[in-house]
Write an enzyme that holds these catalytic residues in place. Structure first.
Site, PDB file in Angstrom:
ATOM      1  N   ASP A 263       0.697  -1.282  -0.108  1.00  0.00           N
ATOM      2  CA  ASP A 263       0.240   0.056   0.037  1.00  0.00           C
ATOM      3  C   ASP A 263       0.979   1.235  -0.003  1.00  0.00           C
ATOM      4  O   ASP A 263       0.516   2.151  -0.523  1.00  0.00           O
ATOM      5  CB  ASP A 263      -0.964   0.059   1.241  1.00  0.00           C
ATOM      6  CG  ASP A 263      -2.009   0.948   1.319  1.00  0.00           C
ATOM      7  OD1 ASP A 263      -2.455   1.175   0.168  1.00  0.00           O
ATOM      8  OD2 ASP A 263      -2.260   1.567   2.284  1.00  0.00           O
ATOM      9  N   ASP A 366      -9.067  -0.776   3.075  1.00  0.00           N
ATOM     10  CA  ASP A 366      -8.419  -0.478   4.513  1.00  0.00           C
ATOM     11  C   ASP A 366      -9.502  -1.004   5.537  1.00  0.00           C
ATOM     12  O   ASP A 366      -8.954  -1.576   6.613  1.00  0.00           O
ATOM     13  CB  ASP A 366      -8.359   1.113   4.669  1.00  0.00           C
ATOM     14  CG  ASP A 366      -7.376   1.694   3.592  1.00  0.00           C
ATOM     15  OD1 ASP A 366      -6.425   0.949   3.281  1.00  0.00           O
ATOM     16  OD2 ASP A 366      -7.614   2.630   3.247  1.00  0.00           O
TER      17      ASP A 366
END
Length: 445
Positions: A263, A366
């Site tokens: 990420d 997330d």
């Protein structure tokens, strides 16, 4: 041309020349009321400028601490702080709700803690007595899982770059159908079995149909904002429960660490896929698909509103200490330079700020991996509440720090690295240090 209301109720019209007036060559000032002549205007302007210069000589750097030299730390800084706190709450509440749903399910429904299968993306089993072989299998599973995520992300970016919107919509609709109908049916069935609640199949099918149909409408078309947010939280929790059930224990922890690194690279690297996706959406002035993003405010998509591009404009006013000294808005509050945007047609002026507020956006991935971390902490190992609460607090602290960095850098930032790092550190330290200490302390008491 803007009109400012002074404190003595006199209306002065200030144009560009008067706002840029200097002490060395004061320009004549025109006033429309009271019959004031040019000479009086010059003397008034000179008095104001001299006063501001004297204040500047006393402490020239007194306003530098607010971030803008020469600008007082007034209500605008307080407004920024309030919005920052509001944004933290806007994201902390849904993240907390998602994690609560996952932890409550893990603690009550045994189906999601039973290991009776693995995902196709993690083919290597961990049922081996050798620690080295188990670690190797977890690393191989992580490599396969991350590779699949990278390939699918790049595929999505390529489709979006070449405007294959119908294909993307179909892809997202199929995923939503599976989550809202199939996974919801499985989840509801297991919950009813756990609590020994009898329900006939027609009622169950009708309930799942209503839940899924309303969710599809809210996510992919129109619906109340809070209802859309609730469905996004629900599908994130369902996806997290699937990962918790079918990911091997060691592979889950290694995947969490690797996905946070990915990420970081995907968002911050110049050619990262997620960064390219965000930049492409910004260049086209288009919102990212609501099925991928949780937004704390309404996300406008194509077809939801017809706006006139010619009606959208902004006027940037320069900072002028003279105007600031005794310029007030219509409510009697000090008026500071800001961007004034023309109201959109069909919206009242007083509702413009509420309608134009975009809010903070957080990817559903997330939500999923936050919940996977907390759910794994509740399901594996000791599974005590101290470890679970430690991971929960760590994720919220990391989310707050990420929002703080977002306010500083003012660009898209990865939300996983800080929170996942804190969560992993808190999990292993609490499970291996704090829990044995508390058990020993309770035993000796």
């Amino acid at each position: 041309m803007l009109t400012f209301m002074a404190s003595d109720s006199e209306e002065e019209v200030c144009d560009e020349r008067t706002s840029l007036m200097s002490a060395e060559s004061p320009s004549p000032r025109s006033c429309q009321e009271g019959g004031q002549g040019p000479e009086d205007g010059d003397s008034t302007a000179q008095w104001r400028i001299q006063d501001s210069e004297e204040d500047g000589e006393e402490d020239p750097d007194r306003y530098v601490s607010s971030g803008v030299p020469g600008r007082p730390p007034g209500p605008e800084e307080e407004l920024t702080l309030k919005y920052g706190a509001k944004h933290v709450i806007m994201l902390s509440v849904p993240v907390t709700l998602c994690m609560i749903v996952v932890v409550a399910t893990i603690k009550s429904v045994r189906f999601y803690t039973e290991k009776n299968g693995q995902l196709i993306y993690t083919p290597f089993t961990e049922d081996t007595p050798s620690v080295s072989q188990r670690l190797l299998n977890s690393v191989l599973n992580t490599l396969i899982m991350i590779s699949v995520i990278v390939v699918m992300t790049i595929f999505l970016v390529v489709l979006y770059k070449y405007r294959c919107y119908k294909f993307i919509h179909g892809w997202l609709i199929m995923s939503s159908l599976m989550l809202l109908f199939l996974f919801t049916y499985i989840y509801l069935g297991e919950v009813l079995k756990t609590y020994n609640v009898a329900m006939d199949y027609p009622t169950l099918v009708l309930t799942v149909w209503n839940f899924g149909a309303v969710g599809m409408v809210c996510i992919h078309w129109k619906g109340p904002l809070m209802l859309q947010q609730a469905y996004l939280i629900a599908i994130s929790a369902l996806m997290a429960l699937v990962f918790i059930k079918y990911l091997p224990e060691w592979s889950a922890w290694v995947i969490l660490g690797a996905i946070s690194v990915y990420d970081l690279v995907a968002v911050l690297c110049p050619k990262g896929p997620l960064r390219m996706l965000v930049e492409t959406a910004q260049e086209r002035n288009e919102p990212i698909f609501p099925a991928l993003i949780y937004s704390s405010a309404m996300v406008w998509t194509v077809g939801m509103a017809k706006l006139d591009p010619s009606s959208q404009g902004a006027l940037q006013l320069p900072y002028d200490p003279e105007m600031e000294e005794d310029s007030y808005d219509s409510l009697g509050e000090p008026s500071y330079p800001e961007v004034f945007e023309a109201p959109l047609p069909g919206y009242p002026g007083e509702e413009l700020e509420e309608e134009e507020e975009r809010g903070v956006k957080l990817g559903l991935g997330d939500f999923i991996f936050y919940s996977v971390l907390v759910g794994k902490a509740a399901a594996t190992g000791s599974g005590d509440w101290n470890t679970t609460l430690a991971c929960f607090v760590a994720i919220l602290i990391g989310l707050c720090l990420t929002l703080l960095l977002l306010a500083v850098f003012k660009k898209a930032l990865p939300a996983l690295p800080i929170s996942i790092t804190f969560g992993l550190v808190f999990y292993f330290s609490t499970d291996n240090l704090v829990r044995p200490f508390m058990d020993t302390l309770a035993y000796h008491q």
